[in-house]
Design a protein around this motif. Structure first.
Motif, short mmCIF file in Angstrom:
data_model
loop_
_atom_site.label_atom_id
_atom_site.label_comp_id
_atom_site.label_asym_id
_atom_site.label_seq_id
_atom_site.Cartn_x
_atom_site.Cartn_y
_atom_site.Cartn_z
N ALA A 170 55.81 -6.62 55.29
CA ALA A 170 57.89 -6.35 54.30
C ALA A 170 57.15 -5.65 53.50
N ALA A 171 56.99 -6.34 52.50
CA ALA A 171 57.22 -5.60 51.56
C ALA A 171 56.56 -4.31 51.24
N VAL A 172 55.90 -4.04 52.09
CA VAL A 172 55.31 -2.31 52.35
C VAL A 172 56.18 -1.34 52.98
N ALA A 173 56.88 -2.37 53.93
CA ALA A 173 57.60 -1.52 54.71
C ALA A 173 59.06 -1.29 53.73
N ALA A 174 58.89 -2.28 53.08
CA ALA A 174 60.68 -1.58 52.18
C ALA A 174 60.24 -0.67 50.77
N LEU A 175 58.80 -0.27 51.34
CA LEU A 175 58.68 0.74 49.87
C LEU A 175 59.26 2.64 50.25
N PRO A 176 59.91 3.02 48.73
CA PRO A 176 60.13 3.74 49.00
C PRO A 176 59.34 5.03 49.83
N GLU A 177 59.68 6.12 49.92
CA GLU A 177 59.02 7.43 50.73
C GLU A 177 57.94 7.75 49.55
#
Length: 200
Positions: A170-177
């Motif tokens: 979830a933390a990785v998915a929340a990273l910006p592009e």
């Protein structure tokens, strides 16, 4: 005899102005014989509580980088974090400096004797988010991933493993592009910090 005073036996009452003049002629001494021109030194000023806390944080920071002293210093920092006396304007940067010192050598958090202490410290810090700026909070989240979540992956409990893995995903998915210019910015940042560039 009771009730005898100046009026009873006829002593002339001294006028206030005359009394002040007489005291002045006596070399500036007051009725107790103390020279009015020599003032006592002011009492020492006690340090402000904010200054005391900042000094304590500075001392704690000096010990957090040592694996030998980490356990005691971490306990003191957690005590301050939970005491309710810290505030962002006066102490936010000093607290963050302590956390940064604790992670100066990330491998310390892998030591079996310190792993639990690192988890307790950064869990306590994450509960005091109002102390930190936005940039500091972002770095604190990185510290939490490393010091709190990552060690929990070394478990034989499948439930704990899957839960922690889900949080990391979830933390990785929340990273910006990510963009190519971000690599350039990263290299400049690493160069300014004296860090070694990642190998491709």
């Amino acid at each position: 005899m009771a009730g005898i005073g100046q009026e009873t036996i006829g002593w002339p009452a001294e006028e206030p102005d005359a009394k002040r003049q007489r005291l002045g002629d006596a070399g500036g001494e007051n009725a107790e014989g103390v020279d009015d021109d020599v003032l006592p030194p002011p009492p020492p000023t006690a340090p402000h509580p904010d200054e005391q806390l900042t000094a304590a944080l500075h001392r704690i920071r000096g010990h957090l980088g040592s694996s030998r002293k980490f356990t005691k210093a971490s306990a003191l920092l957690r005590q301050l974090l939970g005491g309710g006396g810290l505030n962002r304007p006066a102490h936010g940067n000093a607290v963050f400096a302590c956390l940064r010192a604790a992670m100066a050598t990330p491998s310390h958090s892998d030591e079996p004797t310190l792993r639990r202490e690192y988890q307790k410290l950064f869990t306590a810090a994450s509960k005091e988010r109002p102390l930190f700026s936005a940039d500091q909070l972002a770095q604190l989240d990185v510290y939490g991933l490393w010091a709190v979540l990552r060690p929990q992956l070394a478990t034989d409990d499948s439930f704990v493993f899957n839960r922690v893995l889900g949080l990391i995903k979830a933390a990785v998915a929340a990273l910006p592009e990510a963009y190519p210019e971000d690599d350039v910015i990263l290299l400049h940042l690493q160069a300014s910090l004296g860090a070694e560039a990642p190998k491709r």
